[in-house]
Motif scaffolding. Structure first.
Motif, PDB file in Angstrom:
ATOM      1  N   SER A   5       0.935  -1.180   0.096  1.00  0.00           N
ATOM      2  CA  SER A   5      -0.066   0.135  -0.009  1.00  0.00           C
ATOM      3  C   SER A   5       0.839   1.256  -0.186  1.00  0.00           C
ATOM      4  N   HIS A   6       0.449   2.252  -0.697  1.00  0.00           N
ATOM      5  CA  HIS A   6       1.179   3.544  -0.714  1.00  0.00           C
ATOM      6  C   HIS A   6       0.541   4.425   0.232  1.00  0.00           C
ATOM      7  N   ILE A   7       1.416   4.929   0.905  1.00  0.00           N
ATOM      8  CA  ILE A   7       0.771   5.900   2.125  1.00  0.00           C
ATOM      9  C   ILE A   7       1.653   7.393   1.900  1.00  0.00           C
ATOM     10  N   ALA A   8       1.019   8.238   2.115  1.00  0.00           N
ATOM     11  CA  ALA A   8       1.461   9.592   1.971  1.00  0.00           C
ATOM     12  C   ALA A   8       1.286  10.331   3.239  1.00  0.00           C
ATOM     13  N   VAL A   9       2.714  10.636   3.700  1.00  0.00           N
ATOM     14  CA  VAL A   9       2.704  11.209   5.257  1.00  0.00           C
ATOM     15  C   VAL A   9       2.964  12.839   5.072  1.00  0.00           C
ATOM     16  N   VAL A  10       1.916  13.578   5.512  1.00  0.00           N
ATOM     17  CA  VAL A  10       1.865  14.920   5.431  1.00  0.00           C
ATOM     18  C   VAL A  10       2.218  15.411   6.821  1.00  0.00           C
ATOM     19  N   ASP A  11       3.280  16.543   6.968  1.00  0.00           N
ATOM     20  CA  ASP A  11       3.482  17.036   8.223  1.00  0.00           C
ATOM     21  C   ASP A  11       4.587  18.149   7.745  1.00  0.00           C
ATOM     22  N   ASP A  12       4.177  19.071   8.233  1.00  0.00           N
ATOM     23  CA  ASP A  12       5.196  20.518   8.116  1.00  0.00           C
ATOM     24  C   ASP A  12       6.631  20.339   8.993  1.00  0.00           C
ATOM     25  N   HIS A  13       6.601  19.268   9.968  1.00  0.00           N
ATOM     26  CA  HIS A  13       7.554  19.194  10.950  1.00  0.00           C
ATOM     27  C   HIS A  13       8.416  18.020  10.310  1.00  0.00           C
ATOM     28  N   GLY A  14       9.734  18.230   9.848  1.00  0.00           N
ATOM     29  CA  GLY A  14      10.653  17.268   9.215  1.00  0.00           C
ATOM     30  C   GLY A  14      10.936  16.206  10.072  1.00  0.00           C
ATOM     31  N   ASP A  15      11.060  16.465  11.156  1.00  0.00           N
ATOM     32  CA  ASP A  15      11.522  15.058  12.138  1.00  0.00           C
ATOM     33  C   ASP A  15      10.317  14.169  12.357  1.00  0.00           C
ATOM     34  N   ILE A  16       9.146  14.619  12.438  1.00  0.00           N
ATOM     35  CA  ILE A  16       8.203  13.767  12.679  1.00  0.00           C
ATOM     36  C   ILE A  16       7.822  13.158  11.247  1.00  0.00           C
ATOM     37  N   ARG A  17       7.727  14.008  10.223  1.00  0.00           N
ATOM     38  CA  ARG A  17       7.714  13.375   9.005  1.00  0.00           C
ATOM     39  C   ARG A  17       8.374  12.189   8.499  1.00  0.00           C
ATOM     40  N   ASP A  18       9.701  12.242   8.665  1.00  0.00           N
ATOM     41  CA  ASP A  18      10.902  11.336   8.505  1.00  0.00           C
ATOM     42  C   ASP A  18      10.854   9.896   9.515  1.00  0.00           C
ATOM     43  N   ASP A  35       5.114  18.038   2.959  1.00  0.00           N
ATOM     44  CA  ASP A  35       5.493  19.195   3.946  1.00  0.00           C
ATOM     45  C   ASP A  35       3.956  20.030   3.800  1.00  0.00           C
ATOM     46  N   SER A  36       3.289  19.793   2.711  1.00  0.00           N
ATOM     47  CA  SER A  36       2.254  20.772   2.638  1.00  0.00           C
ATOM     48  C   SER A  36       1.006  20.076   1.736  1.00  0.00           C
ATOM     49  N   GLY A  37      -0.161  20.777   1.983  1.00  0.00           N
ATOM     50  CA  GLY A  37      -1.074  20.059   1.162  1.00  0.00           C
ATOM     51  C   GLY A  37      -0.869  20.288  -0.686  1.00  0.00           C
ATOM     52  N   ALA A  38      -0.136  21.205  -0.906  1.00  0.00           N
ATOM     53  CA  ALA A  38       0.406  21.308  -2.335  1.00  0.00           C
ATOM     54  C   ALA A  38       1.254  20.437  -2.494  1.00  0.00           C
ATOM     55  N   VAL A  56      -2.759  18.130  11.069  1.00  0.00           N
ATOM     56  CA  VAL A  56      -3.847  19.298  11.218  1.00  0.00           C
ATOM     57  C   VAL A  56      -3.267  20.507  11.068  1.00  0.00           C
ATOM     58  N   MET A  57      -2.380  20.762  11.944  1.00  0.00           N
ATOM     59  CA  MET A  57      -1.754  22.114  12.184  1.00  0.00           C
ATOM     60  C   MET A  57      -0.543  22.525  11.512  1.00  0.00           C
ATOM     61  N   MET A  58      -0.849  22.937  10.272  1.00  0.00           N
ATOM     62  CA  MET A  58       0.212  23.210   9.380  1.00  0.00           C
ATOM     63  C   MET A  58       0.058  24.854   9.149  1.00  0.00           C
ATOM     64  N   PRO A  59       1.072  25.339   8.584  1.00  0.00           N
ATOM     65  CA  PRO A  59       0.809  26.878   8.118  1.00  0.00           C
ATOM     66  C   PRO A  59       0.299  27.186   6.713  1.00  0.00           C
ATOM     67  N   GLY A  60      -0.528  28.102   6.865  1.00  0.00           N
ATOM     68  CA  GLY A  60      -1.111  28.370   5.452  1.00  0.00           C
ATOM     69  C   GLY A  60      -2.380  27.387   5.412  1.00  0.00           C
ATOM     70  N   GLU A  61      -2.344  26.454   4.324  1.00  0.00           N
ATOM     71  CA  GLU A  61      -3.365  25.631   4.094  1.00  0.00           C
ATOM     72  C   GLU A  61      -3.272  24.114   5.365  1.00  0.00           C
ATOM     73  N   ASP A  62      -4.358  24.313   6.269  1.00  0.00           N
ATOM     74  CA  ASP A  62      -4.010  23.162   7.372  1.00  0.00           C
ATOM     75  C   ASP A  62      -4.694  21.990   6.908  1.00  0.00           C
ATOM     76  N   GLY A  63      -4.371  21.029   7.826  1.00  0.00           N
ATOM     77  CA  GLY A  63      -5.049  19.697   7.241  1.00  0.00           C
ATOM     78  C   GLY A  63      -6.555  19.625   7.357  1.00  0.00           C
ATOM     79  N   ARG A  68     -11.026  18.475   3.289  1.00  0.00           N
ATOM     80  CA  ARG A  68     -12.208  19.284   2.768  1.00  0.00           C
ATOM     81  C   ARG A  68     -11.925  19.161   1.267  1.00  0.00           C
ATOM     82  N   GLN A  69     -10.749  19.381   0.601  1.00  0.00           N
ATOM     83  CA  GLN A  69     -10.420  19.373  -0.753  1.00  0.00           C
ATOM     84  C   GLN A  69     -10.471  18.163  -1.206  1.00  0.00           C
ATOM     85  N   LEU A  70      -9.588  17.231  -0.569  1.00  0.00           N
ATOM     86  CA  LEU A  70      -9.648  15.902  -1.016  1.00  0.00           C
ATOM     87  C   LEU A  70     -11.155  15.087  -1.133  1.00  0.00           C
TER      88      LEU A  70
END
Length: 240
Positions: A5-18, A35-38, A56-63, A68-70
């Motif tokens: 399965s292909h999982i996308a991990v989206v988080d603006d904090h690099g340490d958590i993301r990695d 690191d963002s919705g874009a 959820v808590m990301m700068p600009g476009e939050d989670g 909602r867009q997805l």
């Protein structure tokens, strides 16, 4: 060999993301990080994604905005990660269409368990077109269910009041007509991890729903019992 399965991990904090990405990759999943919705949308343009782990808590476009867009174009499972523990934040996320919700800090093993459960619900059962069910009037025997308004009527025009739990249970059956669903599957699909000890008796929920939709609740013909197996929806499901 089954495709990972292909999982996308989206988080603006690099340490958590990695950290999350590396752990899930070790568990055999194919991982993309963003690191963002874009960035997530660019990933999805290149390849299919089976599940999104979304901060959820990301700068600009939050989670919440990304979710909602997805949901305007896809039913890809979404698990929220957030530092917010308020009940209202959890409710808003689930109402927007998230499949689960995990508060930071969290144990990666718990996230893995949540991912496996959500993927199991999404992939293990044949499902009617959810988009078709979302806004149409569904016909089942002498019943007409307006999915958008969550209103149930008999052919003679008499309305039948459904609780939120009863509507969710009926929707699960309508999405899987003829399929025998175990009690565990029904609990998982209707309540997920929000279930409490009182939800353990799915039989009581089925009984309450039968009293409202069956011509003869003592001899049910719509929701059938399979001893030792669970329940199934009998009858052809149509759309108006």
């Amino acid at each position: 060999m089954q495709k990972a399965s292909h999982i996308a991990v989206v988080d603006d904090h690099g340490d958590i993301r990695d950290l999350v990405g590396e752990y899930l990759q070790q568990q055999g999943y194919r991982i993309s990080v963003a690191d963002s919705g874009a960035s997530l949308r660019r990933i999805m343009e290149r390849s299919a994604v089976d599940l999104v782990v979304l901060d959820v808590m990301m700068p600009g476009e939050d989670g919440l905005s990304v979710c909602r867009q997805l949901r305007t174009s896809t039913q890809i499972p979404i698990i929220f990660l957030t530092a917010m523990a308020e009940e209202m934040d959890k409710i808003i996320g689930l109402e927007l269409g998230a499949d689960d919700y995990l508060v930071k800090p969290f144990n990666p093993r718990e996230l893995l368990a949540r991912i496996r459960a959500v993927l199991r619900r999404a992939n293990s059962l044949p499902v009617q077109d959810r988009e078709a069910l979302k806004s149409k009037v569904v016909r089942l025997g002498h019943l007409r269910l307006n999915m958008g308004r969550q209103e149930l009527f008999r052919d003679d025009g008499v309305g039948i009041s459904l609780s939120t739990a009863e509507f969710r249970l009926l929707k699960v059956f309508l999405e899987r007509p003829g399929l025998v669903l175990s009690r565990e599957q029904l609990l998982d699909l209707t309540a997920g991890r929000t279930a409490d000890i009182f939800d353990r008796s799915i039989d009581n929920q089925v009984s309450r729903l039968r009293k409202k939709i069956e011509p003869d609740p003592k001899n049910p013909s719509i929701i059938k019992t399979h001893w030792g197996g669970g329940y199934s929806l009998s009858g052809e499901v149509g759309f108006e």
